[in-house]
Scaffold this motif. Structure first.
Motif, short mmCIF file in Angstrom:
data_model
loop_
_atom_site.label_atom_id
_atom_site.label_comp_id
_atom_site.label_asym_id
_atom_site.label_seq_id
_atom_site.Cartn_x
_atom_site.Cartn_y
_atom_site.Cartn_z
N TRP A 1 72.04 64.80 -68.51
CA TRP A 1 72.85 63.77 -67.87
C TRP A 1 72.28 63.36 -66.51
CZ3 TRP A 1 77.03 65.05 -64.03
CH2 TRP A 1 77.72 63.89 -63.62
N VAL A 2 71.86 64.33 -65.70
CA VAL A 2 71.38 63.98 -64.36
C VAL A 2 69.93 63.49 -64.37
CG1 VAL A 2 72.98 65.54 -63.20
CG2 VAL A 2 70.69 66.37 -63.80
N SER A 3 69.14 63.90 -65.35
CA SER A 3 67.71 63.56 -65.33
C SER A 3 67.35 62.41 -66.27
CB SER A 3 66.87 64.79 -65.70
OG SER A 3 67.06 65.13 -67.06
N PHE B 1 57.84 66.80 -62.37
CA PHE B 1 58.11 66.17 -63.66
C PHE B 1 59.35 66.77 -64.33
CE2 PHE B 1 54.15 63.85 -65.18
CZ PHE B 1 53.57 63.75 -63.92
N THR B 2 60.20 65.92 -64.86
CA THR B 2 61.27 66.36 -65.75
C THR B 2 60.72 66.37 -67.18
OG1 THR B 2 62.10 64.14 -66.21
CG2 THR B 2 62.98 65.28 -64.26
N ILE B 3 61.52 66.83 -68.12
CA ILE B 3 61.08 66.81 -69.52
C ILE B 3 60.88 65.37 -70.00
CG2 ILE B 3 61.75 67.39 -71.89
CD1 ILE B 3 63.08 69.89 -70.76
N LYS B 4 61.74 64.47 -69.54
CA LYS B 4 61.55 63.06 -69.89
C LYS B 4 60.22 62.55 -69.37
CE LYS B 4 63.41 58.42 -69.17
NZ LYS B 4 64.42 57.58 -68.49
N ASP B 5 59.87 62.92 -68.13
CA ASP B 5 58.58 62.50 -67.57
C ASP B 5 57.42 63.00 -68.42
OD1 ASP B 5 59.95 61.34 -65.41
OD2 ASP B 5 59.87 63.20 -64.25
N ALA B 6 57.60 64.20 -68.97
CA ALA B 6 56.52 64.79 -69.78
C ALA B 6 56.34 64.06 -71.10
CB ALA B 6 56.81 66.27 -70.03
N TYR B 7 57.44 63.84 -71.83
CA TYR B 7 57.26 63.19 -73.14
C TYR B 7 57.01 61.68 -73.01
CZ TYR B 7 62.40 62.11 -73.29
OH TYR B 7 63.68 61.67 -73.05
N SER B 8 57.17 61.14 -71.79
CA SER B 8 56.83 59.73 -71.57
C SER B 8 55.33 59.53 -71.30
CB SER B 8 57.62 59.16 -70.39
OG SER B 8 59.01 59.19 -70.64
N SER C 1 62.65 68.87 -59.45
CA SER C 1 62.00 67.92 -60.35
C SER C 1 62.93 66.76 -60.65
CB SER C 1 61.59 68.61 -61.65
OG SER C 1 62.73 69.09 -62.35
N TRP C 2 64.24 66.99 -60.53
CA TRP C 2 65.25 65.95 -60.79
C TRP C 2 65.48 65.09 -59.55
CZ3 TRP C 2 70.55 67.95 -59.25
CH2 TRP C 2 71.47 66.91 -59.14
N ILE C 3 65.52 65.68 -58.36
CA ILE C 3 65.87 64.95 -57.15
C ILE C 3 64.60 64.40 -56.49
CG2 ILE C 3 67.00 65.05 -54.91
CD1 ILE C 3 68.68 67.38 -55.97
N ASP C 4 64.40 63.09 -56.59
CA ASP C 4 63.22 62.44 -56.01
C ASP C 4 63.58 61.49 -54.87
OD1 ASP C 4 61.65 63.67 -57.89
OD2 ASP C 4 61.48 61.93 -59.20
N THR C 5 64.83 61.06 -54.80
CA THR C 5 65.22 60.03 -53.85
C THR C 5 66.43 60.49 -53.05
OG1 THR C 5 66.76 58.95 -55.36
CG2 THR C 5 64.45 58.27 -55.49
N ILE C 6 66.76 59.75 -52.01
CA ILE C 6 67.90 60.10 -51.17
C ILE C 6 69.22 59.87 -51.89
CG2 ILE C 6 69.15 59.46 -49.05
CD1 ILE C 6 66.46 58.99 -47.72
#
Length: 527
Positions: free
Chosen positions: A245-247, A455-462, A341-346
């Protein structure tokens, strides 16, 4: 049935009464329909409650910091009371070293006579709560500040106030919604599916049986092939649901395939439970790993094999990959950098009502309840970002205030792959795989400018690393399914979805500044 119909008529009357009162008279009603729902039979009240509230309503929303009397007074609209103000008075009634204080909260303009507002109050050193049902000034007494640091903190930042935005009833209803996520039952599984459908728009279409691929011949599985897992029941199912949900990831766990010099197939996995119940990095024979996932994993895992593209497979340095995997075997799972890995922005990674203030509050709670756990999860990582050592969470929050920047900014500072923690290098399941890809040469010229711990898991499979020609997929790949997928789903009752799969080429500083807001999870180019 007559009783149910009668109660439905009663509910309809309540809502009509409320609506007419608002539209014609514009006055506060003696009750609100939601306030009386618990008084009705469960078969009537709970379906309505579940339609009004969801699991995310258990999360408080940040109202602001109540400042010292004489500064700007904090004002906000509550769930029950629509006009509220708060201010902080410092005093030393207790005759203590640092003195104490009184938090004044004046609530008014309730939308009904039966509602209430529930609040959580926090500093880096304490967390407490209270609820209000009467329109008047309420007070919260702090007899003594814990230290000079806490006193200085509240002088500058005040006491943080969080509103349970669903109120007492909504919070209880949300608890009813969230607790089943952790149940290792069909009820829990359906709760996780329902949550992901509602908040992420996943479809969960059923696959034709058999739901487990017959993998007696694994010759078509190669070193570097990626395994994406999605667990949907029990403790890990609930954890993955919230992580998704968060990533924005549609998988919650990952592993990687490796072949040794004799051709034997292995699986490398960060997050494998050892005999002591610890989650560690392990290298397991394929047969052992697969048997566990098919016969013993009670989280009902859905598993997809993502074969590497032939060009990447030709570049994959098995020797370097094995050296890295063996150097990490037995190391703890990468809890230190899990949330970063999830928190990238403010403010672009927090689904409502999450925000950095709430994250700080949750950390404060855990710091009191399980200090060792808190230190493992974030204290060391936050110290790394500050360039400090051994500061506790309260000291970290105070240090952030001294330096004049926000905690949100601190959380968004990118993780570095070469950071070494007290128990060694820290890699989550996906960071372990991508660090191996780095060592094996798959990131090429960008390896030194990419931090895979971001990287999140989404970042990896993308990543555009995987097979893009369905004719080259193994013959057994989705052979029993009537829908052609670009990857091989090898286990699971429901068809797995991996949006943006195999679509992004690597680039410097990849995934260091990416938002992840549901339900669209829009990702700007080159973030």
């Amino acid at each position: 049935m007559a009783v149910i119909l009668k109660n439905h008529s009663f509910i309809t009357f309540l809502f009509l009464f409320q609506f007419v009162s608002w539209q014609i008279h514009g006055f506060k009603t003696p009750f609100h329909p939601k306030d009386v729902l618990p008084l009705l039979p469960r078969q009537v009240s709970w379906p309505i409650l579940n339609s009004l509230y969801s699991a995310v309503d258990i999360l408080p929303s940040f109202v602001g910091g109540a400042s010292i009397e004489g500064n700007n007074t904090l004002e906000w609209k509550g769930a029950c009371f629509f006009k509220n103000i708060a201010w902080l008075e410092l005093h030393n009634k207790s005759k203590s070293q640092f003195g104490g204080g009184t938090l004044h909260i004046k609530v008014s303009n309730a939308h009904s006579w039966t509602c209430m507002d529930l609040y959580v109050f926090a500093t880096p050193y304490r967390v407490t709560w209270d609820y209000y049902v009467l329109s008047r000034e309420h007070t919260l007494e702090i007899k003594e500040w814990e230290s000079q640091a806490e006193l200085e903190y509240v002088k500058h930042k005040g006491i943080s106030i969080f509103l349970m935005q669903a109120g007492m009833l909504g919070t209880l209803s949300a608890l009813w919604d969230v607790l089943p996520l952790f149940s290792n039952t069909l009820w829990g599984e359906n709760s996780n599916i329902g949550f992901l459908k509602k908040h992420m728009g996943t479809s969960f279409e059923k696959r034709p049986q058999p739901w487990v691929t017959n993998l007696t011949n694994t010759d078509d599985i190669h070193s570097g092939d990626f395994l994406a897992l999605s667990k949907i029941r029990g403790r890990w199912g609930a954890f993955e649901t919230l992580e998704k949900w968060v990533s924005g990831a549609y998988a919650g766990h990952s592993a990687v395939c490796l072949r040794d010099s004799e051709g034997k197939l292995w699986v490398g996995e960060s997050g494998n439970e050892n005999d002591k119940g610890e989650d560690v990095i392990a290298i397991l024979p394929w047969e052992e790993w697969w048997e566990f996932e098919v016969k013993k994993d009670d989280s009902n895992p859905h598993i997809a094999l993502l074969p590497l593209h032939p060009d990447l497979r030709a570049k994959f340095n098995e020797t370097a990959a094995w050296e890295y995997a063996k150097s990490m075997a037995g190391m703890p799972y990468g809890y230190h950098n899990l949330i970063f890995s999830w928190i990238d922005t403010i403010d672009g990674n927090y689904p409502s009502p999450l925000d950095a203030n709430l994250v700080a509050s949750v950390m404060t709670v855990w710091n009191h309840l399980q200090p060792a756990y808190a230190a493992n999860m974030w204290n060391e990582a936050l110290n790394k970002r500050l360039g400090t050592k051994n500061l506790s969470l309260p000291d970290i929050l105070v240090e952030v205030e001294k330096r004049g920047f926000s905690f949100a900014k601190l959380l968004a500072i990118p993780e570095k792959d070469d950071w070494v923690y007290s128990d060694g290098k820290s890699t989550s399941c996906v960071a372990f795989i991508l660090e191996m890809y780095k060592e094996a040469g798959l990131f090429g010229e960008f390896a030194s400018s990419i931090q895979v711990t971001e990287f999140t898991i989404k970042d990896a499979y993308s990543l555009k690393f995987f097979e893009n020609n369905s004719s080259r997929l193994p013959k057994w790949c989705n052979a029993d399914d009537n829908v052609s997928l670009p990857f091989c789903q090898i286990r699971g009752e429901y068809r797995m979805e991996l949006p943006e799969y195999n679509s992004i080429d690597p680039y410097p500083h990849m995934n260091e500044r990416c938002p992840s807001m549901p339900p669209k999870y829009f990702r700007p180019q080159s973030c």
